[in-house]
Design an enzyme around this catalytic site. Structure first.
Site, PDB file in Angstrom:
ATOM      1  N   LYS A   4       0.830  -1.208   0.000  1.00  0.00           N
ATOM      2  CA  LYS A   4       0.000   0.000   0.000  1.00  0.00           C
ATOM      3  C   LYS A   4       0.874   1.271   0.000  1.00  0.00           C
ATOM      4  O   LYS A   4       2.067   1.214   0.315  1.00  0.00           O
ATOM      5  CB  LYS A   4      -0.937  -0.031   1.210  1.00  0.00           C
ATOM      6  CG  LYS A   4      -2.005  -1.138   1.114  1.00  0.00           C
ATOM      7  CD  LYS A   4      -3.012  -1.027   2.261  1.00  0.00           C
ATOM      8  CE  LYS A   4      -4.104  -2.078   2.136  1.00  0.00           C
ATOM      9  NZ  LYS A   4      -5.115  -1.944   3.228  1.00  0.00           N
ATOM     10  N   TYR A  44     -11.942  -2.221  -4.415  1.00  0.00           N
ATOM     11  CA  TYR A  44     -12.506  -2.474  -3.083  1.00  0.00           C
ATOM     12  C   TYR A  44     -14.035  -2.499  -3.100  1.00  0.00           C
ATOM     13  O   TYR A  44     -14.660  -2.206  -2.081  1.00  0.00           O
ATOM     14  CB  TYR A  44     -12.013  -1.409  -2.097  1.00  0.00           C
ATOM     15  CG  TYR A  44     -10.670  -1.718  -1.467  1.00  0.00           C
ATOM     16  CD1 TYR A  44     -10.487  -2.864  -0.679  1.00  0.00           C
ATOM     17  CD2 TYR A  44      -9.586  -0.863  -1.631  1.00  0.00           C
ATOM     18  CE1 TYR A  44      -9.262  -3.133  -0.080  1.00  0.00           C
ATOM     19  CE2 TYR A  44      -8.352  -1.130  -1.036  1.00  0.00           C
ATOM     20  CZ  TYR A  44      -8.205  -2.271  -0.255  1.00  0.00           C
ATOM     21  OH  TYR A  44      -6.993  -2.537   0.345  1.00  0.00           O
ATOM     22  N   ASN A 107      -2.280   0.296   6.529  1.00  0.00           N
ATOM     23  CA  ASN A 107      -1.754  -0.924   7.157  1.00  0.00           C
ATOM     24  C   ASN A 107      -0.816  -1.715   6.245  1.00  0.00           C
ATOM     25  O   ASN A 107      -0.729  -2.936   6.339  1.00  0.00           O
ATOM     26  CB  ASN A 107      -2.900  -1.781   7.710  1.00  0.00           C
ATOM     27  CG  ASN A 107      -3.884  -2.186   6.635  1.00  0.00           C
ATOM     28  OD1 ASN A 107      -3.705  -1.863   5.470  1.00  0.00           O
ATOM     29  ND2 ASN A 107      -4.919  -2.898   7.024  1.00  0.00           N
ATOM     30  N   HIS A 110      -2.131  -5.298   1.331  1.00  0.00           N
ATOM     31  CA  HIS A 110      -3.421  -5.933   1.051  1.00  0.00           C
ATOM     32  C   HIS A 110      -3.134  -7.351   0.577  1.00  0.00           C
ATOM     33  O   HIS A 110      -2.197  -7.568  -0.188  1.00  0.00           O
ATOM     34  CB  HIS A 110      -4.174  -5.189  -0.063  1.00  0.00           C
ATOM     35  CG  HIS A 110      -5.325  -5.994  -0.593  1.00  0.00           C
ATOM     36  ND1 HIS A 110      -6.554  -5.971   0.016  1.00  0.00           N
ATOM     37  CD2 HIS A 110      -5.406  -6.896  -1.605  1.00  0.00           C
ATOM     38  CE1 HIS A 110      -7.360  -6.817  -0.626  1.00  0.00           C
ATOM     39  NE2 HIS A 110      -6.687  -7.388  -1.613  1.00  0.00           N
ATOM     40  N   GLU A 121      -9.009 -10.163  -8.176  1.00  0.00           N
ATOM     41  CA  GLU A 121      -7.972  -9.142  -7.971  1.00  0.00           C
ATOM     42  C   GLU A 121      -6.782  -9.300  -8.930  1.00  0.00           C
ATOM     43  O   GLU A 121      -6.226  -8.290  -9.385  1.00  0.00           O
ATOM     44  CB  GLU A 121      -7.502  -9.175  -6.513  1.00  0.00           C
ATOM     45  CG  GLU A 121      -8.609  -8.680  -5.571  1.00  0.00           C
ATOM     46  CD  GLU A 121      -8.313  -8.898  -4.097  1.00  0.00           C
ATOM     47  OE1 GLU A 121      -7.242  -9.437  -3.759  1.00  0.00           O
ATOM     48  OE2 GLU A 121      -9.176  -8.506  -3.281  1.00  0.00           O
TER      49      GLU A 121
HETATM   50  N1  UDP Z   1     -10.022  -0.612   6.877  1.00  0.00           N
HETATM   51  C1  UDP Z   1     -10.175   0.593   7.522  1.00  0.00           C
HETATM   52  N2  UDP Z   1     -10.919   0.638   8.673  1.00  0.00           N
HETATM   53  C2  UDP Z   1     -11.501  -0.468   9.211  1.00  0.00           C
HETATM   54  C3  UDP Z   1     -11.338  -1.702   8.553  1.00  0.00           C
HETATM   55  C4  UDP Z   1     -10.594  -1.744   7.391  1.00  0.00           C
HETATM   56  O1  UDP Z   1      -9.668   1.618   7.066  1.00  0.00           O
HETATM   57  O2  UDP Z   1     -12.155  -0.380  10.260  1.00  0.00           O
HETATM   58  C5  UDP Z   1      -9.234  -0.665   5.641  1.00  0.00           C
HETATM   59  C6  UDP Z   1      -7.852  -1.299   5.829  1.00  0.00           C
HETATM   60  O3  UDP Z   1      -6.927  -0.611   4.970  1.00  0.00           O
HETATM   61  C7  UDP Z   1      -8.088  -2.720   5.373  1.00  0.00           C
HETATM   62  C8  UDP Z   1      -9.076  -2.515   4.229  1.00  0.00           C
HETATM   63  O4  UDP Z   1      -9.912  -1.468   4.687  1.00  0.00           O
HETATM   64  O5  UDP Z   1      -6.892  -3.351   4.983  1.00  0.00           O
HETATM   65  C9  UDP Z   1      -9.913  -3.709   3.854  1.00  0.00           C
HETATM   66  O6  UDP Z   1     -10.536  -4.195   5.024  1.00  0.00           O
HETATM   67  P1  UDP Z   1     -10.588  -5.743   5.334  1.00  0.00           P
HETATM   68  O7  UDP Z   1     -11.570  -5.955   6.446  1.00  0.00           O
HETATM   69  O8  UDP Z   1     -10.815  -6.507   4.061  1.00  0.00           O
HETATM   70  O9  UDP Z   1      -9.116  -6.035   5.917  1.00  0.00           O
HETATM   71  P2  UDP Z   1      -7.897  -6.865   5.327  1.00  0.00           P
HETATM   72  O10 UDP Z   1      -8.456  -7.991   4.498  1.00  0.00           O
HETATM   73  O11 UDP Z   1      -7.070  -5.891   4.509  1.00  0.00           O
HETATM   74  O12 UDP Z   1      -7.155  -7.353   6.528  1.00  0.00           O
HETATM   75 MG    MG Z   2      -9.835  -7.920   2.940  1.00  0.00          MG
END
Ligand code: UDP
Ligand code: MG
Length: 137
Positions: A4, A44, A107, A110, A121
């Site tokens: 990211k 997304y 974070n 992805h 994807e």
């Molecule tokens: N995200 C966020 N706030 C939240 C949860 C998720 O900004 O409360 C963002 C974060 O960058 C995350 C992405 O949305 O990686 C996609 O969320 P997901 O639940 O799919 O998490 P991941 O699969 O990336 O662990």
């Molecule tokens: Mg996810």
């Protein structure tokens, strides 16, 4: 998976790839991509009704990312394990997010969470001619 914008800007591209290669995952596709807001929204789309969707897609289109396709036995699970929990504060020690990420949005990485999400994807970023399978020596 994607490196990211936060991790690209901190100079962690190599560190992140090293962690995957170090666990025996093979890089079979790699590309730097600066998504438009619309492209990030498309990527997304499963999260379009979540409260963080606008902020997340603005962040993901704010600067370049690095897209990687990784191959290996159980690759999806292994990548997710190396990444750690979504919130870096909850992520286990030694994971990418715990070690390198800033907050729950920024974070660092992805990763596809299922074969179905990988099947959506991967072609979002790569054509068949840009993917390479090979054996590691
Ligand atoms: N995200 C966020 N706030 C939240 C949860 C998720 O900004 O409360 C963002 C974060 O960058 C995350 C992405 O949305 O990686 C996609 O969320 P997901 O639940 O799919 O998490 P991941 O699969 O990336 O662990
Ligand atoms: Mg996810």
């Amino acid at each position: 998976m994607l490196v990211k914008p936060d991790a690209v800007q901190k100079g962690y591209i190599g560190e992140i790839i090293k962690r995957f290669e170090g666990q025996g995952l093979r890089v079979c596709g790699i590309k730097m991509v600066h998504m438009t807001k619309e492209e990030a929204e498309g990527f997304y789309q499963v999260h379009r009704s979540r409260p963080f969707f606008g902020s997340l897609t603005s962040f993901m289109s704010s600067a370049p990312t690095v897209a990687l396709v990784l191959e290996g036995e159980g690759a999806i699970e292994r990548v997710r394990t190396l990444m750690g929990a979504t919130d870096p504060k909850q992520a286990e020690e030694g994971t990418i997010r715990r070690d390198l990420a800033i907050d729950i949005e920024k974070n660092a990485v992805h990763g596809s969470d299922s074969p179905d999400s990988a099947a959506f994807e991967i072609p979002y970023f790569f054509s068949a001619l840009e993917l390479f399978s090979y054996k590691c020596r």
